[in-house]
Design a protein around this motif. Structure first.
Motif, PDB file in Angstrom:
ATOM      1  N   ILE A 158       0.821  -1.218   0.000  1.00  0.00           N
ATOM      2  CA  ILE A 158       0.000   0.000   0.000  1.00  0.00           C
ATOM      3  C   ILE A 158       0.855   1.269   0.000  1.00  0.00           C
ATOM      4  CG2 ILE A 158      -1.744   1.318   1.275  1.00  0.00           C
ATOM      5  CD1 ILE A 158      -2.906  -1.347   2.211  1.00  0.00           C
ATOM      6  N   ARG A 159       1.916   1.268   0.803  1.00  0.00           N
ATOM      7  CA  ARG A 159       2.763   2.461   0.857  1.00  0.00           C
ATOM      8  C   ARG A 159       3.310   2.796  -0.525  1.00  0.00           C
ATOM      9  NH1 ARG A 159       4.170   6.479   0.518  1.00  0.00           N
ATOM     10  NH2 ARG A 159       5.902   7.692   1.371  1.00  0.00           N
ATOM     11  N   LEU A 160       3.819   1.761  -1.220  1.00  0.00           N
ATOM     12  CA  LEU A 160       4.379   1.946  -2.551  1.00  0.00           C
ATOM     13  C   LEU A 160       3.298   2.401  -3.532  1.00  0.00           C
ATOM     14  CD1 LEU A 160       6.777   1.521  -4.560  1.00  0.00           C
ATOM     15  CD2 LEU A 160       5.938  -0.820  -4.861  1.00  0.00           C
ATOM     16  N   LEU A 161       2.142   1.768  -3.454  1.00  0.00           N
ATOM     17  CA  LEU A 161       1.051   2.111  -4.366  1.00  0.00           C
ATOM     18  C   LEU A 161       0.543   3.536  -4.123  1.00  0.00           C
ATOM     19  CD1 LEU A 161      -0.800  -1.325  -4.277  1.00  0.00           C
ATOM     20  CD2 LEU A 161       0.319  -0.308  -6.272  1.00  0.00           C
ATOM     21  N   ARG A 162       0.536   3.960  -2.867  1.00  0.00           N
ATOM     22  CA  ARG A 162       0.141   5.346  -2.570  1.00  0.00           C
ATOM     23  C   ARG A 162       1.137   6.318  -3.174  1.00  0.00           C
ATOM     24  NH1 ARG A 162       0.314   7.660   1.888  1.00  0.00           N
ATOM     25  NH2 ARG A 162       1.446   6.189   3.210  1.00  0.00           N
ATOM     26  N   ALA A 213      -2.577   1.396  10.216  1.00  0.00           N
ATOM     27  CA  ALA A 213      -2.421   0.081  10.854  1.00  0.00           C
ATOM     28  C   ALA A 213      -2.320  -1.030   9.805  1.00  0.00           C
ATOM     29  CB  ALA A 213      -3.595  -0.182  11.797  1.00  0.00           C
ATOM     30  N   ILE A 214      -3.116  -0.918   8.748  1.00  0.00           N
ATOM     31  CA  ILE A 214      -3.054  -1.925   7.668  1.00  0.00           C
ATOM     32  C   ILE A 214      -1.680  -1.865   7.005  1.00  0.00           C
ATOM     33  CG2 ILE A 214      -3.980  -2.592   5.397  1.00  0.00           C
ATOM     34  CD1 ILE A 214      -6.703  -1.455   6.331  1.00  0.00           C
ATOM     35  N   GLU A 215      -1.268  -0.649   6.692  1.00  0.00           N
ATOM     36  CA  GLU A 215       0.013  -0.447   6.015  1.00  0.00           C
ATOM     37  C   GLU A 215       1.171  -1.013   6.836  1.00  0.00           C
ATOM     38  OE1 GLU A 215      -0.106   3.504   3.763  1.00  0.00           O
ATOM     39  OE2 GLU A 215       1.859   3.513   4.698  1.00  0.00           O
ATOM     40  N   PRO A 217      -7.220  -6.282   7.051  1.00  0.00           N
ATOM     41  CA  PRO A 217      -8.576  -5.838   6.715  1.00  0.00           C
ATOM     42  C   PRO A 217      -9.461  -7.006   6.300  1.00  0.00           C
ATOM     43  CG  PRO A 217      -7.100  -5.360   4.906  1.00  0.00           C
ATOM     44  CD  PRO A 217      -6.252  -5.896   6.017  1.00  0.00           C
ATOM     45  N   THR A 218     -10.760  -6.766   6.290  1.00  0.00           N
ATOM     46  CA  THR A 218     -11.674  -7.788   5.788  1.00  0.00           C
ATOM     47  C   THR A 218     -11.437  -7.942   4.287  1.00  0.00           C
ATOM     48  OG1 THR A 218     -13.369  -6.141   5.317  1.00  0.00           O
ATOM     49  CG2 THR A 218     -13.447  -7.215   7.485  1.00  0.00           C
ATOM     50  N   LEU A 219     -11.960  -9.025   3.745  1.00  0.00           N
ATOM     51  CA  LEU A 219     -11.781  -9.273   2.310  1.00  0.00           C
ATOM     52  C   LEU A 219     -12.395  -8.139   1.490  1.00  0.00           C
ATOM     53  CD1 LEU A 219     -10.577 -11.402   0.469  1.00  0.00           C
ATOM     54  CD2 LEU A 219     -12.791 -12.559   0.427  1.00  0.00           C
ATOM     55  N   GLU A 220     -13.561  -7.668   1.942  1.00  0.00           N
ATOM     56  CA  GLU A 220     -14.237  -6.587   1.216  1.00  0.00           C
ATOM     57  C   GLU A 220     -13.372  -5.321   1.198  1.00  0.00           C
ATOM     58  OE1 GLU A 220     -18.107  -5.599   2.768  1.00  0.00           O
ATOM     59  OE2 GLU A 220     -18.195  -3.782   1.552  1.00  0.00           O
ATOM     60  N   TYR A 269      -6.383  -0.963  20.132  1.00  0.00           N
ATOM     61  CA  TYR A 269      -5.857   0.091  19.239  1.00  0.00           C
ATOM     62  C   TYR A 269      -4.337   0.152  19.268  1.00  0.00           C
ATOM     63  CZ  TYR A 269     -10.446   2.063  18.234  1.00  0.00           C
ATOM     64  OH  TYR A 269     -11.721   2.241  17.780  1.00  0.00           O
ATOM     65  N   ARG A 270      -3.767  -0.117  20.456  1.00  0.00           N
ATOM     66  CA  ARG A 270      -2.307  -0.003  20.578  1.00  0.00           C
ATOM     67  C   ARG A 270      -1.571  -1.209  20.038  1.00  0.00           C
ATOM     68  NH1 ARG A 270      -0.360   4.505  20.339  1.00  0.00           N
ATOM     69  NH2 ARG A 270      -2.361   4.876  19.368  1.00  0.00           N
ATOM     70  N   THR A 271      -2.248  -2.359  19.994  1.00  0.00           N
ATOM     71  CA  THR A 271      -1.579  -3.566  19.494  1.00  0.00           C
ATOM     72  C   THR A 271      -2.144  -3.919  18.118  1.00  0.00           C
ATOM     73  OG1 THR A 271      -3.144  -4.954  20.713  1.00  0.00           O
ATOM     74  CG2 THR A 271      -1.076  -4.429  21.804  1.00  0.00           C
ATOM     75  N   ARG A 272      -2.366  -5.187  17.877  1.00  0.00           N
ATOM     76  CA  ARG A 272      -2.841  -5.617  16.559  1.00  0.00           C
ATOM     77  C   ARG A 272      -4.353  -5.637  16.499  1.00  0.00           C
ATOM     78  NH1 ARG A 272       1.207  -7.278  13.457  1.00  0.00           N
ATOM     79  NH2 ARG A 272       3.179  -7.726  14.465  1.00  0.00           N
ATOM     80  N   GLY A 273      -4.955  -4.444  16.577  1.00  0.00           N
ATOM     81  CA  GLY A 273      -6.407  -4.294  16.576  1.00  0.00           C
ATOM     82  C   GLY A 273      -7.070  -5.157  15.571  1.00  0.00           C
TER      83      GLY A 273
END
Lengths: 73, 157
Positions: free
Chosen positions: A7-11, A35-37, A43-46, B153-157
């Motif tokens: 994601i970072r690269l794509l952004r 957090a995802i990055e 994340p969910t599949l959707e 939130y602080r860990t692997r939410g």
């Protein structure tokens, strides 16, 4: 976590799109995108499909799963 | 002009990127501690538990509830003013997942607390002890929920 992402690269390639902009387009907060990055949240599949759609890429170009990392001792 | 709002905004954003809902969890944790901490200190440590319920007991509980309500209202308004965009955004899937997990941890605590409170009746507890035990169970449950939200939130939410 066995799931990694580009994601970072794509952004960066999408004109330095900010996390907030990406979040707004997929209905997530900036903190969740961060957090995802960082690999701290899967994340969910959707949501994963929505992220891939924003960048016009297939899902496996955005997210990769290293299954061996789970089974390795 | 570097006003109060700027000071609060800087303090709330210090070092870490907190989501609006994480900030609300911190506000709840702080509010509950400040409101019910002194109340239970008086009841438990100073042993001011009366033998039956009276106006003073109701006033004590009511004061704690009012303090919590006022603190939460003011703090939530401040957090919302300093994060207008985040405050207007709906919860996303991570927020919902973290909240759900926190409730899953807090519910058994609440349940155990309520049953423990009811059990006090078998040991000759009076109304005042029962009320305070139930209130403690609710407060413990809420504290657990807030803590696990923050951990999420602080860990692997």
């Amino acid at each position: 976590m066995p799931i990694t992402n580009q994601i970072r690269l794509l952004r960066f390639m999408a004109g330095e799109m900010t996390q907030a902009e990406l979040g707004a387009r997929i209905g997530m907060t900036r903190q969740t995108v961060a957090a995802i990055e960082a690999g701290k949240y899967s994340p969910t599949l959707e949501a994963a499909f929505r992220i891939a759609q924003v960048f016009g890429k297939p899902l496996d170009a955005v997210f990769q799963w290293d299954g061996d990392a789970v089974s390795r001792p | 002009m570097f006003g109060l709002v700027d000071i609060v905004r800087t303090a709330l954003n210090m070092g870490v990127a907190m989501s609006f809902r994480e900030k609300l969890s911190w506000v709840s944790l702080g509010g509950i501690t400040v409101a019910y901490g002194p109340y239970f200190f008086i009841v438990l440590v100073l042993q001011r538990t009366p033998t039956s319920l009276g106006v003073a007991d109701a006033a004590g509980i009511l004061t704690a509830v009012l303090v919590l309500t006022c603190l939460m209202t003011v703090a939530t308004i401040i957090v919302a003013i300093t994060n207008v965009r985040d405050a207007q955004a709906p919860s996303d899937e991570r927020d919902v997942r973290i909240a759900g997990r926190a409730v899953a941890f807090a519910y058994p605590v609440l349940l155990a607390g309520v049953f423990a409170a009811l059990a006090t009746l078998f040991f000759g507890a009076n109304q005042a002890v029962l009320i305070n035990a139930v209130l403690a169970a609710v407060v413990l449950g809420e504290l657990t929920r807030c803590l696990f939200e923050i951990v999420g939130y602080r860990t692997r939410g």
